[in-house]
Design a protein around this motif. Structure first.
Motif, PDB file in Angstrom:
ATOM      1  N   ASN A 114      71.315  38.838  73.182  1.00 48.92           N
ATOM      2  CA  ASN A 114      71.059  38.283  71.846  1.00 48.92           C
ATOM      3  C   ASN A 114      69.783  37.451  71.870  1.00 48.92           C
ATOM      4  OD1 ASN A 114      73.138  39.329  70.262  1.00 48.92           O
ATOM      5  ND2 ASN A 114      74.585  37.754  70.923  1.00 48.92           N
ATOM      6  N   PRO A 116      80.501  47.150  74.778  1.00 50.00           N
ATOM      7  CA  PRO A 116      79.942  46.202  75.745  1.00 50.00           C
ATOM      8  C   PRO A 116      79.296  46.844  76.984  1.00 50.00           C
ATOM      9  CG  PRO A 116      82.180  45.606  75.114  1.00 50.00           C
ATOM     10  CD  PRO A 116      81.937  46.965  74.581  1.00 50.00           C
ATOM     11  N   LEU A 174      75.646  47.879  76.919  1.00 55.23           N
ATOM     12  CA  LEU A 174      74.796  46.714  76.640  1.00 55.23           C
ATOM     13  C   LEU A 174      74.528  45.942  77.925  1.00 55.23           C
ATOM     14  CD1 LEU A 174      76.404  45.484  73.298  1.00 55.23           C
ATOM     15  CD2 LEU A 174      74.223  46.665  73.578  1.00 55.23           C
ATOM     16  N   SER A 175      75.604  45.734  78.702  1.00 51.95           N
ATOM     17  CA  SER A 175      75.447  44.996  79.953  1.00 51.95           C
ATOM     18  C   SER A 175      74.516  45.745  80.911  1.00 51.95           C
ATOM     19  CB  SER A 175      76.809  44.775  80.593  1.00 51.95           C
ATOM     20  OG  SER A 175      76.702  43.876  81.663  1.00 51.95           O
ATOM     21  N   SER A 210      76.363  38.719  79.241  1.00 54.92           N
ATOM     22  CA  SER A 210      75.309  39.733  79.090  1.00 54.92           C
ATOM     23  C   SER A 210      74.937  39.893  77.624  1.00 54.92           C
ATOM     24  CB  SER A 210      75.786  41.093  79.618  1.00 54.92           C
ATOM     25  OG  SER A 210      75.773  41.116  81.015  1.00 54.92           O
ATOM     26  N   ILE A 211      75.947  39.973  76.764  1.00 55.72           N
ATOM     27  CA  ILE A 211      75.686  40.181  75.339  1.00 55.72           C
ATOM     28  C   ILE A 211      74.922  38.982  74.761  1.00 55.72           C
ATOM     29  CG2 ILE A 211      76.819  40.309  73.076  1.00 55.72           C
ATOM     30  CD1 ILE A 211      78.886  42.190  74.403  1.00 55.72           C
ATOM     31  N   SER A 270      75.141  34.568  68.511  1.00 57.07           N
ATOM     32  CA  SER A 270      74.413  35.717  67.969  1.00 57.07           C
ATOM     33  C   SER A 270      72.896  35.558  68.053  1.00 57.07           C
ATOM     34  CB  SER A 270      74.785  35.945  66.505  1.00 57.07           C
ATOM     35  OG  SER A 270      76.148  36.249  66.409  1.00 57.07           O
ATOM     36  N   THR A 328      80.349  39.231  78.144  1.00 60.21           N
ATOM     37  CA  THR A 328      79.943  38.432  76.980  1.00 60.21           C
ATOM     38  C   THR A 328      78.712  37.582  77.298  1.00 60.21           C
ATOM     39  OG1 THR A 328      81.588  36.797  77.648  1.00 60.21           O
ATOM     40  CG2 THR A 328      82.206  38.310  75.899  1.00 60.21           C
ATOM     41  N   LEU A 361      73.593  46.283  69.571  1.00 60.34           N
ATOM     42  CA  LEU A 361      74.036  44.936  69.938  1.00 60.34           C
ATOM     43  C   LEU A 361      74.602  44.120  68.771  1.00 60.34           C
ATOM     44  CD1 LEU A 361      73.940  42.684  72.175  1.00 60.34           C
ATOM     45  CD2 LEU A 361      71.660  42.151  71.321  1.00 60.34           C
ATOM     46  N   ASN A 411      82.021  39.058  68.828  1.00 59.63           N
ATOM     47  CA  ASN A 411      82.405  37.945  69.704  1.00 59.63           C
ATOM     48  C   ASN A 411      83.914  37.733  69.829  1.00 59.63           C
ATOM     49  OD1 ASN A 411      79.651  37.031  70.256  1.00 59.63           O
ATOM     50  ND2 ASN A 411      79.635  36.476  68.088  1.00 59.63           N
ATOM     51  N   CYS A 418      78.369  43.395  67.743  1.00 58.03           N
ATOM     52  CA  CYS A 418      79.326  42.582  68.492  1.00 58.03           C
ATOM     53  C   CYS A 418      79.843  41.464  67.595  1.00 58.03           C
ATOM     54  CB  CYS A 418      78.673  41.995  69.743  1.00 58.03           C
ATOM     55  SG  CYS A 418      79.725  40.770  70.570  1.00 58.03           S
ATOM     56  N   CYS A 452      87.877  46.391  72.557  1.00 57.38           N
ATOM     57  CA  CYS A 452      87.007  45.808  71.516  1.00 57.38           C
ATOM     58  C   CYS A 452      87.495  46.158  70.110  1.00 57.38           C
ATOM     59  CB  CYS A 452      85.579  46.306  71.692  1.00 57.38           C
ATOM     60  SG  CYS A 452      84.453  45.670  70.441  1.00 57.38           S
TER      61      CYS A 452
END
Lengths: 202, 253
Positions: B236, B177, B180-181, B231-232, A166, B229, B209, B214, B212, B165
């Protein structure tokens, strides 16, 4: 998407879970493990911790307020998810679900634990080895404590993993995989410490 | 002579956006190389259920028929994917088709993915180059980076990652997602990077964002293998730095 309270709230939630709440958890388990060295050692340590200067201020700033925030916002997070491990049985999805389940179990455990060892203490119960021995002489309470401790250490260890994601520390899949192993070791080590201490009282 | 081979379909149907769903079953004569779309076309040609009752043809979306447009996504045997590349020979029978309920159902297997396109607008998933005069050629992109960015550009807004998700649901306004990507893709472009802060601030807004959790179902489900993930997590990091810039100030505009 006008406001950005949510971003700040989520990041604060993640941070407080590690610092100070997670750090306190480790400290708490370590100090309590004096119980493994016998009644006198434990009572001496409990006496020392209980008589720290500014104890109430320290407890409020380092434990009560951050924990309260983490708990209240955590309940909100836990209940906005629509778990789907039945359809998507991937490892991380299980961890996602368990993080929310252990969060709720931990909250119930911590509230009970606070009631027994802090609120009743404020009414005059003496917090020492004897008190824990009395609580844990009931096999039901012993299991409640073991489940509570394992759930707490899981929530902390897995929370450490998602903290690293995070905050953008572990970005690559490889670093995330290795941090899974590292946090797994932390989970096992803290669980062993906590459960062995509990069994020393029982 | 052996009995002719058939394929059984169990299809979740819905007549109106707000009416109750129900299922209907169909038996089709097996043909080699059938996919779910050719089967749906076969049912459309002769919409008769296993009970022998005549029914209405099934409504579904499709366009490119080669898994690049994303329109024909539906839940096939429990997993969201494109029906054009769902080959009958590779599916367990009976084949169960359901709409992706994360989105509003229009009719039968047809859903409204408008929210995804609205999200792309929210996060400014484009490179602004329009002006009143010729701005000249932009900065060049290294070939290695272009190849890397190409993988992110494969996103076809199909909605599978949102369907998978657990945090995209009616209780939350998480954008999911895919958009975001796209922020990572356009921020990586040398010209797009000029609006990096705008996009980061957009995904730091509510529903962005930070929602998320995870579970990483998205990266497991993406038909294009986009590292969602990663990308996320990269975003972050970018938003952490952006929030420091926003709060403490920066010498850069």
């Amino acid at each position: 998407m006008a406001g950005n309270r949510e971003f700040a709230n989520r990041r604060l939630h993640s941070l407080l879970g590690v610092i100070p709440v997670g750090v306190f958890l480790i400290q708490h388990l370590v100090v309590n493990s004096y119980g493994l060295r016998g009644e006198d050692a434990f009572n001496k340590a409990a006496h020392f911790m209980g008589n720290l200067p500014f104890r109430l201020l320290l407890e409020t700033a380092i434990i009560y307020l951050p924990l309260l925030y983490h708990a209240v916002y955590g309940i909100y997070i836990a209940f906005t998810a629509k778990n789907n491990v039945g359809r998507y049985g991937y490892f991380r999805n299980w961890m996602f679900m368990l993080q929310r389940v252990t969060g709720i179990i931990t909250l119930i455990f911590v509230v009970w634990h606070l009631w027994e060892t802090r609120i009743q203490a404020a009414f005059g119960t003496h917090v020492d080895f004897q008190m824990m021995e009395n609580i844990l002489s009931n096999p039901l309470m012993l299991w409640f404590y073991i489940i509570g401790i394992v759930s707490t250490t899981f929530h902390f260890a897995n929370g450490l993993w998602s903290f690293a994601v995070s905050w953008g520390i572990t970005v690559s899949p490889k670093s995330q995989r290795i941090s899974t192993y590292v946090t797994l070791v932390i989970f096992v080590a803290l669980s062993a410490l906590g459960v062995s201490t509990i069994l020393a009282f029982a | 002579m052996a009995e002719a081979k058939t394929v059984r379909f169990v299809i979740t149907r819905q007549d109106q956006p707000d009416s109750a769903p129900y299922t209907e079953e169909f038996d089709l004569p097996y043909r080699p190389n059938m996919n779910v779309i050719s089967a749906l076309m076969e049912i459309r040609r002769n919409p008769v259920t296993v009970k022998g009752e005549k029914t209405t043809p099934i409504a579904w979306d499709m366009n490119c028929l080669e898994e690049v447009c994303g329109a024909c996504s539906m839940v096939i045997n429990g997993k969201p994917r494109q029906s054009c590349t769902a080959l009958v020979d590779q599916l367990e029978q009976p084949i169960r088709l359901e709409p992706m309920r994360t989105f509003p159902v229009v009719r039968d297997l047809q859903v409204d993915r408008s929210r995804m396109f609205d999200s792309l607008k929210k996060v400014k998933a484009w490179i602004p180059i329009d002006g009143t005069y010729n701005l000249g050629p932009g900065p060049r992109m290294p070939e290695r980076k272009r190849q890397w960015a190409y993988e992110l550009s494969k996103c076809m807004t199909c909605g599978v990652c949102l369907e998978a998700c657990p945090n995209v649901n009616s209780n939350s306004d998480f954008i999911g997602p895919a958009p975001l990507s796209q922020v990572r893709l356009f921020n990586a472009h040398p010209t797009g990077a000029m609006n990096k802060a705008e996009r980061l601030n957009a995904i730091m807004g509510d529903g962005g964002l930070a929602n998320c959790g995870n579970s990483q179902n998205c990266v497991q489900s993406c038909p294009k293998g986009i590292p969602l993930t990663t990308s996320i997590a990269a975003l972050n990091r970018d938003t952490t730095l952006q929030s420091f810039r926003n709060f403490f100030g920066s010498d850069q505009v």
